[in-house]
Design a protein around this motif. Structure first.
Motif, PDB file in Angstrom:
ATOM      1  N   PRO A  55      52.990  76.210   1.530  1.00 47.24           N
ATOM      2  CA  PRO A  55      51.601  76.665   1.654  1.00 47.24           C
ATOM      3  C   PRO A  55      51.388  77.560   2.871  1.00 47.24           C
ATOM      4  CG  PRO A  55      51.793  74.400   2.398  1.00 47.24           C
ATOM      5  CD  PRO A  55      53.138  74.776   1.860  1.00 47.24           C
ATOM      6  N   SER A  56      50.227  78.162   2.906  1.00 47.76           N
ATOM      7  CA  SER A  56      49.864  79.090   3.975  1.00 47.76           C
ATOM      8  C   SER A  56      49.921  78.393   5.338  1.00 47.76           C
ATOM      9  CB  SER A  56      48.438  79.574   3.694  1.00 47.76           C
ATOM     10  OG  SER A  56      48.088  80.554   4.610  1.00 47.76           O
ATOM     11  N   GLY A  57      50.612  79.022   6.285  1.00 50.36           N
ATOM     12  CA  GLY A  57      50.680  78.480   7.644  1.00 50.36           C
ATOM     13  C   GLY A  57      51.770  77.445   7.843  1.00 50.36           C
ATOM     14  N   SER A  58      52.597  77.222   6.830  1.00 54.54           N
ATOM     15  CA  SER A  58      53.671  76.230   6.984  1.00 54.54           C
ATOM     16  C   SER A  58      54.835  76.788   7.798  1.00 54.54           C
ATOM     17  CB  SER A  58      54.157  75.743   5.613  1.00 54.54           C
ATOM     18  OG  SER A  58      54.598  76.837   4.831  1.00 54.54           O
ATOM     19  N   SER A 101      50.758  69.456   7.512  1.00 51.42           N
ATOM     20  CA  SER A 101      49.394  69.033   7.172  1.00 51.42           C
ATOM     21  C   SER A 101      48.453  70.238   7.272  1.00 51.42           C
ATOM     22  CB  SER A 101      48.933  67.936   8.130  1.00 51.42           C
ATOM     23  OG  SER A 101      48.723  68.495   9.413  1.00 51.42           O
ATOM     24  N   ALA A 102      47.353  70.174   6.528  1.00 52.38           N
ATOM     25  CA  ALA A 102      46.381  71.276   6.577  1.00 52.38           C
ATOM     26  C   ALA A 102      45.807  71.415   7.988  1.00 52.38           C
ATOM     27  CB  ALA A 102      45.266  71.025   5.562  1.00 52.38           C
ATOM     28  N   ILE A 105      42.009  77.519   4.499  1.00 55.28           N
ATOM     29  CA  ILE A 105      43.350  77.027   4.141  1.00 55.28           C
ATOM     30  C   ILE A 105      43.259  76.053   2.969  1.00 55.28           C
ATOM     31  CG2 ILE A 105      45.084  75.345   4.984  1.00 55.28           C
ATOM     32  CD1 ILE A 105      45.511  77.038   7.356  1.00 55.28           C
ATOM     33  N   GLN A 106      42.261  75.180   3.013  1.00 55.74           N
ATOM     34  CA  GLN A 106      42.115  74.209   1.920  1.00 55.74           C
ATOM     35  C   GLN A 106      41.766  74.904   0.605  1.00 55.74           C
ATOM     36  OE1 GLN A 106      39.372  71.770   4.104  1.00 55.74           O
ATOM     37  NE2 GLN A 106      40.903  70.180   4.485  1.00 55.74           N
ATOM     38  N   ALA A 107      40.907  75.947   0.696  1.00 60.69           N
ATOM     39  CA  ALA A 107      40.536  76.682  -0.520  1.00 60.69           C
ATOM     40  C   ALA A 107      41.752  77.431  -1.074  1.00 60.69           C
ATOM     41  CB  ALA A 107      39.402  77.661  -0.212  1.00 60.69           C
ATOM     42  N   ARG A 108      42.545  78.021  -0.152  1.00 57.13           N
ATOM     43  CA  ARG A 108      43.739  78.767  -0.584  1.00 57.13           C
ATOM     44  C   ARG A 108      44.761  77.809  -1.209  1.00 57.13           C
ATOM     45  NH1 ARG A 108      47.190  83.053   1.856  1.00 57.13           N
ATOM     46  NH2 ARG A 108      45.906  83.278   3.701  1.00 57.13           N
ATOM     47  N   ASP A 109      44.961  76.633  -0.581  1.00 56.89           N
ATOM     48  CA  ASP A 109      45.883  75.626  -1.152  1.00 56.89           C
ATOM     49  C   ASP A 109      45.447  75.287  -2.572  1.00 56.89           C
ATOM     50  OD1 ASP A 109      47.232  75.452   1.236  1.00 56.89           O
ATOM     51  OD2 ASP A 109      46.566  73.433   1.732  1.00 56.89           O
ATOM     52  N   ILE A 164      62.838  69.544   0.937  1.00 59.31           N
ATOM     53  CA  ILE A 164      61.460  69.579   1.449  1.00 59.31           C
ATOM     54  C   ILE A 164      61.463  69.198   2.927  1.00 59.31           C
ATOM     55  CG2 ILE A 164      59.137  68.609   1.200  1.00 59.31           C
ATOM     56  CD1 ILE A 164      59.819  68.071  -1.754  1.00 59.31           C
ATOM     57  N   LEU A 165      60.877  70.073   3.760  1.00 63.15           N
ATOM     58  CA  LEU A 165      60.785  69.793   5.196  1.00 63.15           C
ATOM     59  C   LEU A 165      59.327  69.704   5.595  1.00 63.15           C
ATOM     60  CD1 LEU A 165      63.381  72.293   6.759  1.00 63.15           C
ATOM     61  CD2 LEU A 165      63.610  69.808   6.540  1.00 63.15           C
ATOM     62  N   ASP A 166      58.898  68.566   6.079  1.00 65.75           N
ATOM     63  CA  ASP A 166      57.550  68.444   6.624  1.00 65.75           C
ATOM     64  C   ASP A 166      57.630  68.868   8.092  1.00 65.75           C
ATOM     65  OD1 ASP A 166      55.150  67.815   7.732  1.00 65.75           O
ATOM     66  OD2 ASP A 166      54.981  65.853   6.777  1.00 65.75           O
ATOM     67  N   THR A 167      57.066  70.030   8.397  1.00 68.28           N
ATOM     68  CA  THR A 167      57.228  70.623   9.734  1.00 68.28           C
ATOM     69  C   THR A 167      56.066  70.283  10.665  1.00 68.28           C
ATOM     70  OG1 THR A 167      56.035  72.705   9.286  1.00 68.28           O
ATOM     71  CG2 THR A 167      58.342  72.595   8.581  1.00 68.28           C
ATOM     72  N   THR A 168      55.186  69.359  10.216  1.00 72.65           N
ATOM     73  CA  THR A 168      53.975  69.082  11.002  1.00 72.65           C
ATOM     74  C   THR A 168      54.307  68.815  12.468  1.00 72.65           C
ATOM     75  OG1 THR A 168      52.977  68.125   9.035  1.00 72.65           O
ATOM     76  CG2 THR A 168      51.883  67.653  11.121  1.00 72.65           C
TER      77      THR A 168
END
Ligand SMILES: Nc1ncnc2c1ncn2[C@@H]1O[C@H](COP(=O)(O)OP(=O)(O)OP(=O)(O)O)[C@@H](O)[C@H]1O
Ligand SMILES: Nc1ccn([C@H]2C[C@H](O)[C@@H](COP(=O)(O)O)O2)c(=O)n1
Length: 228
Positions: free
Chosen positions: A14-17, A152-153, A180-184, A203-207
């Motif tokens: 997603p955007s910004g990940s 995370s968003a 971001i939430q609307a784009r997701d 899958i990498l959670d980069t939070t």
């Protein structure tokens, strides 16, 4: 592998990940080519603005996508200059407004079809890093390595906020989070090529990961696949 034997690493999310950041670093590290597929959808959005095409005029948008007159010019400082119909638009396509338009035009199946072969043509020796939403699921289903970056968003909104502040631009964290939430929602729930990890993606959670940590994790995966 895709396009014959050319190795491809896909990076979706997603955007910004952090896809764009990591893909640039990976391309430099491996000395491979780079496909920024989001730029193509942004270019269709910007071309629509330039030509006065409404975002609900599907037929006109498909014509724009099929005939995009765009050049990606590598510069000496390792960046890419983007020229649309003779006009430099490298920065103009990066605004939040154009990103939103891109997400809207990207939901039209015929626009996606019109851009498919153009994206696949980026696969050239010695290899390609492909950044997008459907690189591993649709465009390069045979890729040697598929990465799905997530965060995370809230974290992605903070990253975008810091990015804008560092550029000297005003920003509202709440407004960015809502965008971001609307784009997701649009990217993940469209009927065609929705954003989702490929079945065989890592899958990498980069939070809570730094950019260096993400790069190291992806390079580890590439080494395991014998890609360097
Ligand atoms: N792991 C990370 N930790 C902190 N900041 C990060 C991380 N990864 C990327 N960033 C920063 O977050 C911002 C957004 O990153 P980037 O543009 O790479 O995201 P993206 O997934 O390509 O977004 P988009 O799909 O909207 O283009 C940039 O300012 C980048 O420096
Ligand atoms: N492979 C892709 C790449 C991008 N999009 C759409 C969805 C995004 O919201 C928009 C802009 O992408 P970005 O530059 O922010 O990565 O383009 C897509 O549907 N498929």
């Amino acid at each position: 592998m895709s396009n014959g034997q050319v190795p491809v690493i896909t990076v979706d999310g997603p955007s910004g990940s952090g896809k764009g950041t990591i893909c640039q670093l990976l391309a430099r590290e491996l000395d491979w080519g780079l496909l920024d597929s989001g730029a193509l959808y942004r270019l269709v959005g910007l071309a629509a603005r330039h030509h006065g095409v409404e975002l609900d005029d599907k037929e006109a948008l498909v014509v724009l996508a099929a005939h995009l007159d765009v050049q990606f010019i590598a510069t000496e400082d390792d960046t890419v200059q983007i020229v649309l119909e003779g006009e430099e638009v490298t920065d103009a396509i990066r605004t939040e407004a154009v990103g939103k338009d891109a997400s809207i035009v990207a939901a039209i199946p015929e626009v996606r079809d019109a851009l498919l072969e153009r994206q696949r043509a980026f696969a050239e020796e010695p290899g390609l890093i492909a950044d997008g939403r459907d690189m591993g699921t649709v465009v390069f289903p045979e890729a040697a390595l598929k990465i799905y970056l997530d965060a995370s968003a809230d974290e992605r909104a903070v990253r975008r906020y810091n990015q804008l502040i560092n550029k000297g631009l005003g920003a509202s964290l709440q407004a960015i989070l809502e965008d971001i939430q609307a784009r997701d929602d649009r990217d993940m729930n469209r009927a065609v090529a929705p954003l989702k990890p490929a079945a065989d993606a890592v899958i990498l959670d980069t939070t809570k990961m730094s950019i260096d940590e993400v790069l190291a994790a992806v390079m580890d995966e590439a080494r395991h696949k014998g890609l360097r």
